[in-house]
Design an enzyme around this catalytic site. Structure first.
Site, PDB file in Angstrom:
ATOM      1  N   ASP A  61      34.358  23.255   7.907  1.00 20.39           N
ATOM      2  CA  ASP A  61      34.611  21.890   8.376  1.00 20.39           C
ATOM      3  C   ASP A  61      33.505  20.901   8.000  1.00 20.39           C
ATOM      4  O   ASP A  61      33.659  19.689   8.205  1.00 20.39           O
ATOM      5  CB  ASP A  61      34.843  21.888   9.903  1.00 20.39           C
TER       6      ASP A  61
ATOM      7  N   PRO B 275      40.777  24.632  16.409  1.00 18.26           N
ATOM      8  CA  PRO B 275      40.929  25.952  17.043  1.00 18.26           C
ATOM      9  C   PRO B 275      40.181  27.030  16.284  1.00 18.26           C
ATOM     10  O   PRO B 275      39.983  26.911  15.067  1.00 18.26           O
ATOM     11  CB  PRO B 275      42.440  26.208  16.981  1.00 18.26           C
ATOM     12  N   ASP B 276      39.737  28.066  17.002  1.00 14.84           N
ATOM     13  CA  ASP B 276      39.129  29.194  16.280  1.00 14.84           C
ATOM     14  C   ASP B 276      40.239  30.069  15.707  1.00 14.84           C
ATOM     15  O   ASP B 276      41.419  29.664  15.680  1.00 14.84           O
ATOM     16  CB  ASP B 276      38.129  29.957  17.174  1.00 14.84           C
ATOM     17  N   PHE B 277      39.914  31.246  15.217  1.00 10.19           N
ATOM     18  CA  PHE B 277      40.917  32.089  14.559  1.00 10.19           C
ATOM     19  C   PHE B 277      41.525  33.124  15.503  1.00 10.19           C
ATOM     20  O   PHE B 277      42.725  33.358  15.481  1.00 10.19           O
ATOM     21  CB  PHE B 277      40.283  32.818  13.362  1.00 10.19           C
ATOM     22  N   ARG B 278      40.680  33.765  16.320  1.00 12.61           N
ATOM     23  CA  ARG B 278      41.137  34.985  16.990  1.00 12.61           C
ATOM     24  C   ARG B 278      41.227  34.905  18.498  1.00 12.61           C
ATOM     25  O   ARG B 278      41.532  35.923  19.128  1.00 12.61           O
ATOM     26  CB  ARG B 278      40.222  36.163  16.580  1.00 12.61           C
TER      27      ARG B 278
ATOM     28  N   HIS C  31      31.665  30.792   3.679  1.00 12.03           N
ATOM     29  CA  HIS C  31      33.085  30.888   3.339  1.00 12.03           C
ATOM     30  C   HIS C  31      33.574  29.658   2.585  1.00 12.03           C
ATOM     31  O   HIS C  31      34.754  29.333   2.621  1.00 12.03           O
ATOM     32  CB  HIS C  31      33.923  31.158   4.600  1.00 12.03           C
TER      33      HIS C  31
ATOM     34  N   ASN D 202      32.076  28.383   8.830  1.00 14.32           N
ATOM     35  CA  ASN D 202      33.037  27.285   8.985  1.00 14.32           C
ATOM     36  C   ASN D 202      33.157  26.463   7.711  1.00 14.32           C
ATOM     37  O   ASN D 202      32.205  26.324   6.946  1.00 14.32           O
ATOM     38  CB  ASN D 202      32.617  26.400  10.161  1.00 14.32           C
TER      39      ASN D 202
HETATM   40  P1  OAD Z   1      36.859  33.911  15.473  1.00 15.31           P
HETATM   41  O1  OAD Z   1      38.034  33.130  15.925  1.00 15.31           O
HETATM   42  O2  OAD Z   1      37.090  35.280  14.966  1.00 15.31           O
HETATM   43  O3  OAD Z   1      35.818  34.031  16.658  1.00 15.31           O
HETATM   44  C1  OAD Z   1      35.424  32.909  17.401  1.00 15.31           C
HETATM   45  C2  OAD Z   1      34.589  33.369  18.591  1.00 15.31           C
HETATM   46  O4  OAD Z   1      34.085  32.200  19.223  1.00 15.31           O
HETATM   47  C3  OAD Z   1      35.354  34.163  19.625  1.00 15.31           C
HETATM   48  O5  OAD Z   1      34.559  35.275  20.042  1.00 15.31           O
HETATM   49  C4  OAD Z   1      35.543  33.159  20.776  1.00 15.31           C
HETATM   50  O6  OAD Z   1      35.555  33.768  22.048  1.00 15.31           O
HETATM   51  C5  OAD Z   1      34.310  32.307  20.624  1.00 15.31           C
HETATM   52  N1  OAD Z   1      34.467  30.935  21.121  1.00 15.31           N
HETATM   53  C6  OAD Z   1      35.556  30.130  21.083  1.00 15.31           C
HETATM   54  N2  OAD Z   1      35.272  28.935  21.575  1.00 15.31           N
HETATM   55  C7  OAD Z   1      33.968  28.959  21.950  1.00 15.31           C
HETATM   56  C8  OAD Z   1      33.075  28.008  22.530  1.00 15.31           C
HETATM   57  N3  OAD Z   1      33.461  26.770  22.843  1.00 15.31           N
HETATM   58  N4  OAD Z   1      31.800  28.410  22.776  1.00 15.31           N
HETATM   59  C9  OAD Z   1      31.390  29.663  22.469  1.00 15.31           C
HETATM   60  N5  OAD Z   1      32.197  30.591  21.934  1.00 15.31           N
HETATM   61  C10 OAD Z   1      33.451  30.249  21.659  1.00 15.31           C
HETATM   62  O7  OAD Z   1      36.092  32.993  14.394  1.00 15.31           O
HETATM   63  P2  OAD Z   1      34.977  33.451  13.358  1.00 15.31           P
HETATM   64  O8  OAD Z   1      34.157  34.566  13.885  1.00 15.31           O
HETATM   65  O9  OAD Z   1      34.286  32.217  12.918  1.00 15.31           O
HETATM   66  O10 OAD Z   1      37.400  33.264   7.392  1.00 15.31           O
HETATM   67  O11 OAD Z   1      35.880  33.981  12.164  1.00 15.31           O
HETATM   68  C11 OAD Z   1      35.266  34.458  11.006  1.00 15.31           C
HETATM   69  C12 OAD Z   1      36.152  34.241   9.815  1.00 15.31           C
HETATM   70  O12 OAD Z   1      37.446  34.773  10.068  1.00 15.31           O
HETATM   71  C13 OAD Z   1      36.424  32.781   9.508  1.00 15.31           C
HETATM   72  O13 OAD Z   1      35.398  32.165   8.764  1.00 15.31           O
HETATM   73  C14 OAD Z   1      37.688  32.838   8.739  1.00 15.31           C
HETATM   74  C15 OAD Z   1      38.445  33.889   9.525  1.00 15.31           C
HETATM   75  O14 OAD Z   1      39.332  34.660   8.791  1.00 15.31           O
HETATM   76  C16 OAD Z   1      38.278  33.000   6.432  1.00 15.31           C
HETATM   77  O15 OAD Z   1      39.369  32.599   6.648  1.00 15.31           O
HETATM   78  C17 OAD Z   1      37.818  33.254   5.061  1.00 15.31           C
END
Ligand code: OAD
Ligand code: ZN
Length: 309
Positions: A160, A82-85, A177, A158
């Site tokens: 991973d 899963p992503d974060f936000r 990171h 990432n």
């Molecule tokens: P976020 O969860 O903030 O953002 C992910 C983005 O990817 C969102 O805009 C989603 O809409 C989009 N998304 C999700 N699934 C997708 C898909 N299949 N194709 C295209 N887009 C998709 O994640 P990051 O921006 O990576 O750091 O977060 C940055 C940092 O915040 C992470 O490295 C982590 C977190 O806190 C630490 O923990 C140190």
């Protein structure tokens, strides 16, 4: 010079707020040099604005030699991570059981020193899932960029390791990171053996403790309040100076200093965002931005077909 100044002040990992879309119109003219695959019907392109945009993106990739890539959690969502936000499904909306004061505290170095238990518990839940995940189509596309001698560097947020598992040379990947391959103390930063740190966390469910100062140790993933790895500051300026195209995948650009990378490339360098949501890439001077909306794997598949790779 401005980049060095910004990096000096923003080197510690910081959360920033972004909420609006910045997309300028892509150049409308098309020439016949775009490599086409037989699977795309080019008669459809005139009526399908997304395909038309993807055709422009494919042409840019075809013409570029030093492509800089920035990736975020969305790149690995198709691998089951899963992503974060993303509301409801992102990690930060699913941490209630850890009883945190706020979601991002789980990755905050000051909070970790005071209360390491939520991260240790999350790490146990997360680590095995990360380890068994397989690279996505987007990761293999990045490998194809390297095979075609077009990849300057990948800056990934990432942890991973899927870029390298897709076969991309480690020297082409900057893990902004951090990663799980080494560990150090959260206070005195003395290195600790990663095997015993992971054993403590994963097998014993215990907080690994620094032999030198008695504070909690953690794997070298970068927490909020912590400086990014030196490899980031060593390379970001020359890489953004050299790039002739920027591709951004699956990130909300909410976390500095990585969120500044799109504004570090020259304003006449095209920038392409592959994301589910519109995100502000900063710097209104850029006139050559493309927003490719939707799942990155789906759109990357079309780009690959258009490139004929
Ligand atoms: P976020 O969860 O903030 O953002 C992910 C983005 O990817 C969102 O805009 C989603 O809409 C989009 N998304 C999700 N699934 C997708 C898909 N299949 N194709 C295209 N887009 C998709 O994640 P990051 O921006 O990576 O750091 O977060 C940055 C940092 O915040 C992470 O490295 C982590 C977190 O806190 C630490 O923990 C140190
Ligand atoms: Zn220590």
């Amino acid at each position: 010079m401005l980049k060095a100044f910004l990096l000096f002040f923003l080197l510690p990992l910081l959360h920033v707020s972004r909420c609006f879309c910045h997309e300028s119109v892509p150049p409308s003219e098309r020439d016949s040099s775009c490599p086409a695959s037989s699977r795309i019907n080019h008669d459809d392109i005139g009526e399908n604005p997304n395909l038309k945009k993807l055709e422009s993106v494919a042409r840019l990739i075809d013409e570029s030699q030093r492509i800089l890539v920035l990736t975020g959690a969305g790149t690995s969502v198709a691998a089951g991570i899963p992503d974060f936000r993303s509301p409801g499904i992102g990690l930060y909306d699913n941490l209630a059981k850890y009883k945190l004061p706020y979601a991002e505290a789980v990755f905050d170095v000051n909070y970790y020193r005071e209360n390491p238990y939520p991260f240790v518990a999350l790490c146990r839940d997360m680590y095995l899932a990360l380890n068994k995940a397989q690279p996505t189509l987007t990761h293999y596309f990045l490998k194809a960029l390297e095979n075609h001698n077009k990849l300057l560097r990948i800056y990934t947020q990432n942890i991973d390791g899927l870029d390298v598992r897709a076969g991309i040379s480690p020297r082409k990947v900057i893990e902004c990171h951090g990663h799980f391959r080494t560990a150090s103390c959260s206070k005195c930063w003395k290195a600790a053996p990663i095997d015993s740190v992971l054993k403590a966390i994963l097998e014993d469910g215990q907080v690994p403790i620094c032999e030198a100062c008695g504070n909690p140790v953690k794997p070298d993933i970068t927490f909020f309040g912590q400086a990014l790895p030196a490899i980031f500051s060593d390379n970001i300026e020359p890489d953004t100076d050299k790039a002739d195209l920027l591709l951004v995948f699956g990130t909300s650009l909410n976390v500095a200093p990585v969120s500044l990378i799109p504004s570090f490339v020259d304003p006449d360098i095209p920038r392409v965002l592959f994301n589910r949501d519109p995100v502000d890439m900063g710097n209104a001077k850029h006139q050559r931005d493309f927003f490719v909306e939707g799942d990155c794997d789906t759109n990357v598949r079309t780009v690959v077909e258009l490139l004929g790779w």
